[in-house]
Design a protein around this motif. Sequence first.
Motif, mmCIF file in Angstrom:
data_model
loop_
_atom_site.group_PDB
_atom_site.id
_atom_site.type_symbol
_atom_site.label_atom_id
_atom_site.label_comp_id
_atom_site.label_asym_id
_atom_site.label_seq_id
_atom_site.Cartn_x
_atom_site.Cartn_y
_atom_site.Cartn_z
ATOM 1 N N GLN A 8 0.820 -1.202 0.000
ATOM 2 C CA GLN A 8 0.000 0.000 0.000
ATOM 3 C C GLN A 8 0.863 1.265 0.000
ATOM 4 O O GLN A 8 0.478 2.280 -0.593
ATOM 5 C CB GLN A 8 -0.947 0.001 1.189
ATOM 6 N N THR A 9 2.039 1.214 0.624
ATOM 7 C CA THR A 9 2.952 2.365 0.584
ATOM 8 C C THR A 9 3.616 2.475 -0.777
ATOM 9 O O THR A 9 3.760 3.574 -1.332
ATOM 10 C CB THR A 9 4.017 2.232 1.683
ATOM 11 N N ALA A 10 4.010 1.349 -1.356
ATOM 12 C CA ALA A 10 4.666 1.359 -2.662
ATOM 13 C C ALA A 10 3.710 1.799 -3.768
ATOM 14 O O ALA A 10 4.135 2.406 -4.756
ATOM 15 C CB ALA A 10 5.218 -0.033 -2.976
ATOM 16 N N VAL A 11 2.415 1.520 -3.611
ATOM 17 C CA VAL A 11 1.431 1.957 -4.608
ATOM 18 C C VAL A 11 1.399 3.475 -4.690
ATOM 19 O O VAL A 11 1.409 4.063 -5.776
ATOM 20 C CB VAL A 11 0.031 1.394 -4.266
ATOM 21 N N LEU A 12 1.373 4.133 -3.534
ATOM 22 C CA LEU A 12 1.338 5.598 -3.528
ATOM 23 C C LEU A 12 2.619 6.186 -4.090
ATOM 24 O O LEU A 12 2.612 7.235 -4.726
ATOM 25 C CB LEU A 12 1.104 6.112 -2.108
ATOM 26 N N HIS A 13 3.733 5.507 -3.865
ATOM 27 C CA HIS A 13 5.018 6.026 -4.332
ATOM 28 C C HIS A 13 5.342 5.609 -5.756
ATOM 29 O O HIS A 13 6.307 6.123 -6.341
ATOM 30 C CB HIS A 13 6.140 5.530 -3.419
ATOM 31 N N LYS A 14 4.590 4.682 -6.298
ATOM 32 C CA LYS A 14 4.874 4.144 -7.631
ATOM 33 C C LYS A 14 6.292 3.594 -7.705
ATOM 34 O O LYS A 14 6.989 3.789 -8.706
ATOM 35 C CB LYS A 14 4.694 5.239 -8.689
ATOM 36 N N ASP A 15 6.722 2.934 -6.626
ATOM 37 C CA ASP A 15 8.045 2.307 -6.634
ATOM 38 C C ASP A 15 7.905 0.941 -7.297
ATOM 39 O O ASP A 15 7.537 -0.052 -6.666
ATOM 40 C CB ASP A 15 8.582 2.163 -5.199
ATOM 41 N N ASN A 16 8.192 0.896 -8.590
ATOM 42 C CA ASN A 16 7.950 -0.310 -9.375
ATOM 43 C C ASN A 16 8.807 -1.477 -8.902
ATOM 44 O O ASN A 16 8.359 -2.632 -8.901
ATOM 45 C CB ASN A 16 8.239 -0.029 -10.857
ATOM 46 N N THR A 17 10.040 -1.191 -8.492
ATOM 47 C CA THR A 17 10.932 -2.273 -8.056
ATOM 48 C C THR A 17 10.389 -2.957 -6.813
ATOM 49 O O THR A 17 10.380 -4.190 -6.715
ATOM 50 C CB THR A 17 12.340 -1.725 -7.777
ATOM 51 N N VAL A 18 9.931 -2.181 -5.842
ATOM 52 C CA VAL A 18 9.353 -2.750 -4.625
ATOM 53 C C VAL A 18 8.072 -3.506 -4.938
ATOM 54 O O VAL A 18 7.839 -4.609 -4.427
ATOM 55 C CB VAL A 18 9.096 -1.643 -3.582
ATOM 56 N N LEU A 19 7.233 -2.931 -5.810
ATOM 57 C CA LEU A 19 5.983 -3.599 -6.181
ATOM 58 C C LEU A 19 6.258 -4.944 -6.847
ATOM 59 O O LEU A 19 5.608 -5.950 -6.546
ATOM 60 C CB LEU A 19 5.167 -2.705 -7.108
ATOM 61 N N GLU A 20 7.216 -4.963 -7.763
ATOM 62 C CA GLU A 20 7.535 -6.216 -8.453
ATOM 63 C C GLU A 20 8.116 -7.246 -7.490
ATOM 64 O O GLU A 20 7.821 -8.444 -7.600
ATOM 65 C CB GLU A 20 8.519 -5.935 -9.591
ATOM 66 N N THR A 21 8.939 -6.783 -6.528
ATOM 67 C CA THR A 21 9.572 -7.713 -5.587
ATOM 68 C C THR A 21 8.550 -8.387 -4.692
ATOM 69 O O THR A 21 8.587 -9.607 -4.486
ATOM 70 C CB THR A 21 10.606 -6.965 -4.722
ATOM 71 N N PHE A 22 7.604 -7.609 -4.167
ATOM 72 C CA PHE A 22 6.685 -8.149 -3.166
ATOM 73 C C PHE A 22 5.315 -8.508 -3.736
ATOM 74 O O PHE A 22 4.395 -8.823 -2.978
ATOM 75 C CB PHE A 22 6.545 -7.162 -2.012
ATOM 76 N N SER A 23 5.139 -8.433 -5.063
ATOM 77 C CA SER A 23 3.917 -8.953 -5.687
ATOM 78 C C SER A 23 4.272 -10.090 -6.642
ATOM 79 O O SER A 23 3.575 -10.325 -7.628
ATOM 80 C CB SER A 23 3.160 -7.837 -6.410
ATOM 81 N N ASP A 24 5.371 -10.755 -6.339
ATOM 82 C CA ASP A 24 5.749 -11.952 -7.090
ATOM 83 C C ASP A 24 4.657 -13.014 -6.902
ATOM 84 O O ASP A 24 4.033 -13.111 -5.854
ATOM 85 C CB ASP A 24 7.099 -12.468 -6.567
ATOM 86 N N LYS A 25 4.445 -13.832 -7.940
ATOM 87 C CA LYS A 25 3.361 -14.825 -7.901
ATOM 88 C C LYS A 25 3.499 -15.794 -6.736
ATOM 89 O O LYS A 25 2.503 -16.256 -6.176
ATOM 90 C CB LYS A 25 3.310 -15.588 -9.219
ATOM 91 N N LYS A 26 4.733 -16.101 -6.341
ATOM 92 C CA LYS A 26 4.912 -17.048 -5.228
ATOM 93 C C LYS A 26 4.545 -16.419 -3.885
ATOM 94 O O LYS A 26 4.454 -17.117 -2.875
ATOM 95 C CB LYS A 26 6.342 -17.557 -5.191
ATOM 96 N N PHE A 27 4.316 -15.083 -3.847
ATOM 97 C CA PHE A 27 3.891 -14.413 -2.628
ATOM 98 C C PHE A 27 2.387 -14.120 -2.648
ATOM 99 O O PHE A 27 1.907 -13.285 -1.887
ATOM 100 C CB PHE A 27 4.648 -13.089 -2.433
ATOM 101 N N TYR A 28 1.637 -14.778 -3.530
ATOM 102 C CA TYR A 28 0.204 -14.513 -3.633
ATOM 103 C C TYR A 28 -0.460 -14.862 -2.304
ATOM 104 O O TYR A 28 -0.382 -16.000 -1.835
ATOM 105 C CB TYR A 28 -0.414 -15.335 -4.752
ATOM 106 N N PRO A 29 -1.120 -13.901 -1.649
ATOM 107 C CA PRO A 29 -1.652 -14.134 -0.293
ATOM 108 C C PRO A 29 -2.871 -15.048 -0.281
ATOM 109 O O PRO A 29 -3.585 -15.173 -1.276
ATOM 110 C CB PRO A 29 -2.015 -12.721 0.172
ATOM 111 N N ASP A 30 -3.113 -15.658 0.868
ATOM 112 C CA ASP A 30 -4.243 -16.562 1.025
ATOM 113 C C ASP A 30 -5.534 -15.818 1.343
ATOM 114 O O ASP A 30 -6.612 -16.248 0.931
ATOM 115 C CB ASP A 30 -3.962 -17.575 2.149
ATOM 116 N N ASP A 31 -5.430 -14.710 2.103
ATOM 117 C CA ASP A 31 -6.663 -14.029 2.508
ATOM 118 C C ASP A 31 -7.165 -13.131 1.393
ATOM 119 O O ASP A 31 -6.405 -12.589 0.578
ATOM 120 C CB ASP A 31 -6.419 -13.204 3.778
ATOM 121 N N ILE A 32 -8.464 -12.927 1.347
ATOM 122 C CA ILE A 32 -9.113 -12.222 0.242
ATOM 123 C C ILE A 32 -8.761 -10.737 0.228
ATOM 124 O O ILE A 32 -8.653 -10.116 -0.832
ATOM 125 C CB ILE A 32 -10.640 -12.425 0.304
ATOM 126 N N PHE A 33 -8.543 -10.150 1.413
ATOM 127 C CA PHE A 33 -8.186 -8.733 1.468
ATOM 128 C C PHE A 33 -6.788 -8.514 0.885
ATOM 129 O O PHE A 33 -6.556 -7.572 0.126
ATOM 130 C CB PHE A 33 -8.253 -8.243 2.911
#
Length: 853
Positions: free
Chosen positions: A455-480
């Motif tokens: 949520q912080t990286a979205v506001l900053h448009k930090d693409n590197t951080v977004l890509e690192t922590f939205s990797d497919k293997k980090f797909y969360p279990d909870d719906i939120f």
Amino acid sequence: MIFSKILQCLIYFGLILYPLSQAGAKPQAESKSTSSTPDKKREKPTKKAKVGAAELNVTAATAKDNIEEKIKAQLKDLNVLQPKGSAKSVDLAPLPRQLAKVELSKKHRSLAVDITPDKEIGSVAVFAQGSIWYLVLGGVTDIDIPSFDVNMIPGLVGIDSLKSETGEAILKIVFKSRQTPTVTQTSKGVSIDFQHKYQTINCNDLIQLPQKPQDPYCIRVRFSGNVVEFEDPATHHSFWVLTSEKPFRAINEYSYPEFTLLPSEMGVAIDKISEDLEIDYHRRKVSISLENGLSVSPRFPIESGITAQSIFGEFSSQKAPDRIIALNRLTSHASNQVLQKNIELIWQYLGLGKVPEALNLVNLLHESYPDIVLMPTFRALDGLTQLLVNRSSKAVELLDVLSYDPEPKFWYRLAAASKNEFIDTDSLHNLINYKAHFQLLPTALQARVQGLILQTAVLHKDNTVLETFSDKKFYPDDIFGQQLFKLAQAIIMLNDKQKNRAIKQLKALSQNLVSQRVATLAAFELLKVEEQEKTVKPEEILATLNRLRFSWRGDFLEYYISKHYVKQLEEQKQYAKALPVLRSLIKYFPEQAHRDKLPELMQKNLLDFFDKKPAPSLMESLSIFQEYGDLAPNNEQGDHIILKATGELVKLDLYQDALDILKKYLDKKLQDKTVSPDRKKLFLYKIAAIELLAKDPQECLRTLGGIKDPSKDIIDDVALLKAEALKQNGQIDAAISSLGETPLQIEKKGELYFTKQNWVESATKYQNAFELFPETDKENRSKCIFNLALCYALSNNKDKLNDLKETYRQLMDESKYKEMFNFLISDTAFSGALTSTEFSKIDNFADNLKKVF
């Protein structure tokens, strides 16, 4: 036990700061001792260029043997005296020779020591290093120790004597285990009784940890004494000691990489581990420092090659529920392990993502053990808990001093990014170095941390951080978490020029009610894309932003959207609407608002409102002034706002209201000596003008009396106002005498002579004024010609009127006096209808005076 393994793991990871190996050091003694001691000696510490937790060579065995005892020793707090200024070192000088007798006896199966000097003991320090106790005798150079059978006292190993660098005598008593002495001053000297127990003393009001780099570690003392430095040749420990004239407060042990504050019953003693340590005593305060800062202060090493180890390395989500039940049962009974069990319980709660339960227990421990915050293990878990409940500032405060350890620094970086998301992206971007630590977190905890990052990286448009922590293997279990994950992917698509796909996903997320926060974020990002593409009208942008700023309240997202809303309002020149939004942001986000200079922006919007073209309506101007007038800056721009607002009141003949505002402003902002005198004189003139309009010439004259040497901008205005006030007060001759020789003041003289019906003198003054006005000033020149014609008409001087008609007909035809001038130069002007009263209404002074506002 699992928690012992956990704490052992924490030692490996550098989370527990204290050098635990010192607690298990075996006591040593030299050949002078009355009993033999082990020969093995501790090596003298070498000089360290940099000292940090990573340099502590703590073995697993040592940690296992001493962890419970050291946890107790760590229970201190930070609520202590702030250091003020630098301390001065005390010069050491040799002492005059003085002897003291030592008497040793058995008392209640323990040792009693009585020291009697031949003169007087100036001060004493009684402290321990491990199980060795040292008695430093200030002012005593030699001690006489009688023969004593150490076997009489269970646990006593030996008794010896040492010397300080300046000659003080030191009595060294070695036990097998830790003791607690009771120090008593006697009429002859000092008495110390040792007991076979160890007690913890709360000395939180004496000690202050460094809060930022280069700060010293400070100890406040309420006694004076001597500084004594010595080295124990048997153990190679180097000590800095401050003796005391009388017993004051016992101090517990505090261990750090560069030094250890030793437990003492009288005085202060420091075991200097680093040779570069600087210790000063000045004005009853001991300061400990290093040139490059102590390791207990927040210092950030280079973030490369970070070892991936986790405090949650042994966490088991399957076993945690049962362990929590067991711990809750164990902690319900008071025992010496209740603290350790509670800390493990926090650890278990966090591992399962049960943050509210962890927070409740953290708060309970704070209340029960106010000094527990000094324990690095608890401090780290407390910081993580505060981070997960969005208390970023509190998390930063707790975690900064632990940032020598990679995992707490990971949490610190995230807390700093969450706290300063609008001004500093360094902490956020550096989170990419902690991907391995992120992977080691338990699943539930990983999901929460991932949400904070994204949520912080979205506001900053930090693409590197977004890509690192939205990797497919980090797909969360909870719906939120999944909604936030998809939002991060949409932002990445925008940056990867997949705009159509991104817009489609943002629209879907903005209409999804699973997470209102994500829906608001998505709608906000979508609106910014539409702004850039110019596919939405300005009024639609404002309406959408106004809706979104109420969709999510209370944190940085509300601030971020509201600030963008203000920007759009400014672009649309809707300054009045921007003012209440800015005031709300300053009230609810004061730290960030001042950092972003929103108070200055609010002043700018206020100024822009009053300078707006076309001018706002009268009622709107008065409403804005009434609500925000106090924000006017104390300068010429602020003066402009006040005068413009009071001018509107004057136009409505609300003179008293206008006077109240101007006088209040004058008293509040214009009395300071730094204020320009010309600003004050201008306001006095305006006040005097309103007083005259309110038919109070005497008050007007009193106010004008406060204007000495008016500036050239108002010199004529002040003179004319004074003359008019004297005229209305019936002092026409005084009014004429008060005027000078400028064109405007000469013209005013003509008006005053006209009032006295002295047509000839009046005509002379109007003629003089006309000749002094420049040819470009057609308004004043035509006014003089008209008044001159009136004087000639009233004095029946037809020849002069004809001259005016021939000479100035063209000038007067282009002026507002055309019709009246034509009447005066016609024959009908002398039909008997001409009076001075009728023509005096042509230029009413009060109407002209209102124009000055």
